[in-house]
Design a protein around this motif. Structure first.
Motif, PDB file in Angstrom:
ATOM      1  N   ILE A  43       0.921  -1.167  -0.085  1.00  0.00           N
ATOM      2  CA  ILE A  43       0.029   0.135   0.033  1.00  0.00           C
ATOM      3  C   ILE A  43       0.840   1.245  -0.045  1.00  0.00           C
ATOM      4  O   ILE A  43       1.720   1.682   1.011  1.00  0.00           O
ATOM      5  CB  ILE A  43      -0.994   0.086   1.154  1.00  0.00           C
ATOM      6  CG1 ILE A  43      -1.901  -1.337   1.302  1.00  0.00           C
ATOM      7  CG2 ILE A  43      -1.967   1.193   1.148  1.00  0.00           C
ATOM      8  CD1 ILE A  43      -2.389  -1.483   2.641  1.00  0.00           C
ATOM      9  N   PRO A  44       0.879   1.943  -0.946  1.00  0.00           N
ATOM     10  CA  PRO A  44       1.532   3.310  -1.270  1.00  0.00           C
ATOM     11  C   PRO A  44       0.826   4.320  -0.564  1.00  0.00           C
ATOM     12  O   PRO A  44      -0.513   4.619  -0.824  1.00  0.00           O
ATOM     13  CB  PRO A  44       1.995   3.404  -2.623  1.00  0.00           C
ATOM     14  CG  PRO A  44       0.832   2.868  -3.212  1.00  0.00           C
ATOM     15  CD  PRO A  44       0.370   1.640  -2.279  1.00  0.00           C
ATOM     16  N   TYR A  45       1.342   5.128   0.335  1.00  0.00           N
ATOM     17  CA  TYR A  45       0.663   6.367   0.858  1.00  0.00           C
ATOM     18  C   TYR A  45       1.532   7.613   0.090  1.00  0.00           C
ATOM     19  O   TYR A  45       2.660   7.605   0.460  1.00  0.00           O
ATOM     20  CB  TYR A  45       0.945   6.368   2.333  1.00  0.00           C
ATOM     21  CG  TYR A  45      -0.124   5.504   2.889  1.00  0.00           C
ATOM     22  CD1 TYR A  45      -1.350   5.858   3.334  1.00  0.00           C
ATOM     23  CD2 TYR A  45       0.160   4.130   3.329  1.00  0.00           C
ATOM     24  CE1 TYR A  45      -2.348   4.858   3.935  1.00  0.00           C
ATOM     25  CE2 TYR A  45      -0.525   3.117   3.725  1.00  0.00           C
ATOM     26  CZ  TYR A  45      -1.745   3.580   4.091  1.00  0.00           C
ATOM     27  OH  TYR A  45      -2.767   2.606   4.717  1.00  0.00           O
ATOM     28  N   SER A  46       0.823   8.371  -0.745  1.00  0.00           N
ATOM     29  CA  SER A  46       1.603   9.218  -1.404  1.00  0.00           C
ATOM     30  C   SER A  46       0.998  10.707  -1.579  1.00  0.00           C
ATOM     31  O   SER A  46      -0.197  10.918  -1.046  1.00  0.00           O
ATOM     32  CB  SER A  46       1.609   9.117  -2.862  1.00  0.00           C
ATOM     33  OG  SER A  46       2.045   7.510  -2.742  1.00  0.00           O
ATOM     34  N   PHE A  47       1.884  11.792  -1.685  1.00  0.00           N
ATOM     35  CA  PHE A  47       1.242  12.952  -1.911  1.00  0.00           C
ATOM     36  C   PHE A  47       1.288  13.279  -3.374  1.00  0.00           C
ATOM     37  O   PHE A  47       2.186  12.925  -4.226  1.00  0.00           O
ATOM     38  CB  PHE A  47       2.093  14.152  -1.171  1.00  0.00           C
ATOM     39  CG  PHE A  47       1.870  14.465   0.185  1.00  0.00           C
ATOM     40  CD1 PHE A  47       0.402  14.993   0.453  1.00  0.00           C
ATOM     41  CD2 PHE A  47       2.623  14.145   1.181  1.00  0.00           C
ATOM     42  CE1 PHE A  47       0.273  15.138   1.661  1.00  0.00           C
ATOM     43  CE2 PHE A  47       2.520  14.476   2.542  1.00  0.00           C
ATOM     44  CZ  PHE A  47       1.243  15.014   2.953  1.00  0.00           C
ATOM     45  N   ALA A  48       0.222  13.779  -4.006  1.00  0.00           N
ATOM     46  CA  ALA A  48       0.127  13.734  -5.308  1.00  0.00           C
ATOM     47  C   ALA A  48      -0.038  15.325  -5.606  1.00  0.00           C
ATOM     48  O   ALA A  48      -1.085  15.850  -5.049  1.00  0.00           O
ATOM     49  CB  ALA A  48      -0.831  12.996  -6.015  1.00  0.00           C
ATOM     50  N   ASP A  49       0.387  15.754  -6.522  1.00  0.00           N
ATOM     51  CA  ASP A  49       0.264  17.343  -7.202  1.00  0.00           C
ATOM     52  C   ASP A  49      -0.381  17.045  -8.530  1.00  0.00           C
ATOM     53  O   ASP A  49       0.205  16.668  -9.632  1.00  0.00           O
ATOM     54  CB  ASP A  49       1.631  17.892  -7.434  1.00  0.00           C
ATOM     55  CG  ASP A  49       1.252  19.279  -7.506  1.00  0.00           C
ATOM     56  OD1 ASP A  49       0.293  19.673  -7.866  1.00  0.00           O
ATOM     57  OD2 ASP A  49       2.347  19.948  -7.802  1.00  0.00           O
ATOM     58  N   GLY A  50      -1.695  16.982  -8.484  1.00  0.00           N
ATOM     59  CA  GLY A  50      -2.540  16.711  -9.476  1.00  0.00           C
ATOM     60  C   GLY A  50      -2.599  15.235  -9.891  1.00  0.00           C
ATOM     61  O   GLY A  50      -3.052  14.644  -8.731  1.00  0.00           O
ATOM     62  N   GLY A  51      -2.072  14.824 -10.936  1.00  0.00           N
ATOM     63  CA  GLY A  51      -1.962  13.150 -11.179  1.00  0.00           C
ATOM     64  C   GLY A  51      -0.518  12.566 -11.024  1.00  0.00           C
ATOM     65  O   GLY A  51      -0.139  11.770 -11.561  1.00  0.00           O
ATOM     66  N   ARG A  52       0.315  13.597 -10.337  1.00  0.00           N
ATOM     67  CA  ARG A  52       1.611  13.397 -10.229  1.00  0.00           C
ATOM     68  C   ARG A  52       2.007  12.866  -8.867  1.00  0.00           C
ATOM     69  O   ARG A  52       1.969  13.773  -7.865  1.00  0.00           O
ATOM     70  CB  ARG A  52       2.423  14.509 -10.793  1.00  0.00           C
ATOM     71  CG  ARG A  52       4.130  14.266 -10.820  1.00  0.00           C
ATOM     72  CD  ARG A  52       4.564  15.671 -11.238  1.00  0.00           C
ATOM     73  NE  ARG A  52       6.147  15.416 -11.537  1.00  0.00           N
ATOM     74  CZ  ARG A  52       7.101  16.570 -11.516  1.00  0.00           C
ATOM     75  NH1 ARG A  52       6.623  17.797 -11.230  1.00  0.00           N
ATOM     76  NH2 ARG A  52       8.319  16.215 -11.635  1.00  0.00           N
ATOM     77  N   VAL A  53       2.473  11.917  -8.637  1.00  0.00           N
ATOM     78  CA  VAL A  53       3.156  11.413  -7.399  1.00  0.00           C
ATOM     79  C   VAL A  53       4.192  12.048  -6.928  1.00  0.00           C
ATOM     80  O   VAL A  53       5.231  11.928  -7.841  1.00  0.00           O
ATOM     81  CB  VAL A  53       3.051   9.990  -7.165  1.00  0.00           C
ATOM     82  CG1 VAL A  53       3.735   9.624  -5.729  1.00  0.00           C
ATOM     83  CG2 VAL A  53       1.742   9.197  -7.412  1.00  0.00           C
ATOM     84  N   VAL A  54       4.562  12.793  -6.029  1.00  0.00           N
ATOM     85  CA  VAL A  54       5.757  13.575  -5.583  1.00  0.00           C
ATOM     86  C   VAL A  54       6.498  13.306  -4.541  1.00  0.00           C
ATOM     87  O   VAL A  54       7.735  13.195  -4.259  1.00  0.00           O
ATOM     88  CB  VAL A  54       5.351  15.172  -5.751  1.00  0.00           C
ATOM     89  CG1 VAL A  54       4.811  15.500  -7.252  1.00  0.00           C
ATOM     90  CG2 VAL A  54       4.511  15.588  -4.516  1.00  0.00           C
ATOM     91  N   ALA A  55       5.765  12.397  -3.635  1.00  0.00           N
ATOM     92  CA  ALA A  55       6.343  11.932  -2.486  1.00  0.00           C
ATOM     93  C   ALA A  55       5.722  10.359  -1.847  1.00  0.00           C
ATOM     94  O   ALA A  55       4.478  10.517  -2.377  1.00  0.00           O
ATOM     95  CB  ALA A  55       6.466  12.751  -1.268  1.00  0.00           C
ATOM     96  N   ASN A  56       6.379   9.663  -1.247  1.00  0.00           N
ATOM     97  CA  ASN A  56       5.676   8.330  -1.144  1.00  0.00           C
ATOM     98  C   ASN A  56       6.409   7.891   0.176  1.00  0.00           C
ATOM     99  O   ASN A  56       7.378   7.790   0.393  1.00  0.00           O
ATOM    100  CB  ASN A  56       5.695   7.513  -2.182  1.00  0.00           C
ATOM    101  CG  ASN A  56       5.035   6.228  -2.173  1.00  0.00           C
ATOM    102  OD1 ASN A  56       3.921   5.920  -2.180  1.00  0.00           O
ATOM    103  ND2 ASN A  56       5.781   5.234  -1.466  1.00  0.00           N
ATOM    104  N   VAL A  57       5.515   7.180   0.790  1.00  0.00           N
ATOM    105  CA  VAL A  57       5.881   6.029   1.867  1.00  0.00           C
ATOM    106  C   VAL A  57       4.989   4.714   1.686  1.00  0.00           C
ATOM    107  O   VAL A  57       3.654   4.841   1.999  1.00  0.00           O
ATOM    108  CB  VAL A  57       5.907   6.642   3.350  1.00  0.00           C
ATOM    109  CG1 VAL A  57       6.058   5.515   4.476  1.00  0.00           C
ATOM    110  CG2 VAL A  57       6.555   7.844   3.753  1.00  0.00           C
TER     111      VAL A  57
END
Length: 281
Positions: A43-57
């Motif tokens: 399970i990725p937990y991410s910050f998305a800027d629009g449809g772009r994943v920019v950070a993940n844990v």
């Protein structure tokens, strides 16, 4: 930006996540996903800027086998931030979100950190753990029975069946429900080092380097007679062996980076163990 998770079926976010992992770590999750090994336990937990994943844990839900008992565990992996979005505290926010999401739901949470971030994880209650590596010397009157080389993708269905039906490689310390991680290693790390024993119905993953056998895993659906699988000479285990009658020697294990563990209330992580290589995320 928004926090997103469980987006495996979202083509835009999934492809962006895969691209970020390729750019940051050189990892390629494409084939792993297309073949169905990205399961519900990753399970990725991410910050998305629009449809772009920019950070993940990412969280890998699995179990640890400790002295024949199963414990719930979470292995953290693929902690990454796009260079344009660093120094904004995104990784810390994601870690805090994961800790809150899983509070009280695990016995152990752990991860493998590279040397550049060793000061980051203690801020969240993780502690360094020293691992130990085991080796043995196999006398000349024993040795592996005929092993057949497995080929990827030709033998993939047979490999899947054994991996997803496997017994723990050790009852002292091992992982369970980690087949997805193991299949990633098989596809991307060890496709040329897979061998099959008909006698033991076991997949043996090893390399031979400098007169040593580096034994990474023995994957089987029932306990094996290890003397049928080990070659003559020195064998180094990349897991914690507990084979009856096998004399082993242990030394502190020096890996690239560090194992960090956050134990649940009343839990203590075992000492003198080596985490199985093929279930490291």
């Amino acid at each position: 930006m928004k926090l997103v998770s469980n987006y495996r079926e979202n083509n835009e976010l999934r492809k962006s996540f895969i691209q970020l992992a390729a750019d940051i770590f050189g990892l390629d999750f494409t084939n792993w996903h297309e073949k169905g090994y990205w399961g519900e336990r990753y399970i990725p937990y991410s910050f998305a800027d629009g449809g772009r994943v920019v950070a993940n844990v990412s969280v890998n839900e699995l179990d640890l086998i400790l002295n024949r008992e199963s414990r719930k565990a979470l292995q953290i992996g693929t902690v990454m931030t796009h260079p344009d979005y660093r120094n904004k505290g995104l990784s810390a926010k994601l870690m805090n979100h994961v800790l809150a999401e899983y509070e009280g739901k695990y016995d152990y949470m752990y991860l493998f950190a590279n040397d550049s971030v060793l000061d980051f994880y203690p801020k969240f209650g993780f502690e360094r753990v020293e691992e130990y590596q085991y080796s043995t010397r196999v006398p000349s009157d024993t040795g592996r029975a005929g092993l057949r080389k497995l080929e990827v993708p030709a033998d993939l269905k047979q490999i899947e069946k054994v991996v997803y039906g496997r017994v723990p490689v050790s009852q002292s310390f091992a992982t369970a429900n980690s087949g997805g991680i193991t299949m990633y290693h098989i596809l991307n790390v060890f496709p040329d080092h897979l061998h099959y024993s008909e006698e033991e119905n076991a997949i043996v993953i090893f390399t031979e380097e400098n007169s040593q056998v580096q034994l990474y895993d023995v994957i089987s659906t029932s306990p094996v007679n290890i003397t049928n699988l080990l070659p003559e000479g020195e064998v180094v285990f990349h897991y914690t062996p507990d084979y009856k009658g096998l004399k082993v020697h242990s030394v502190p294990f020096k890996r690239e980076g560090t194992l960090f563990v956050k134990s649940g209330v009343g839990r203590e992580f075992p000492r003198f163990v080596k985490h199985p290589f093929t279930s490291e995320a």
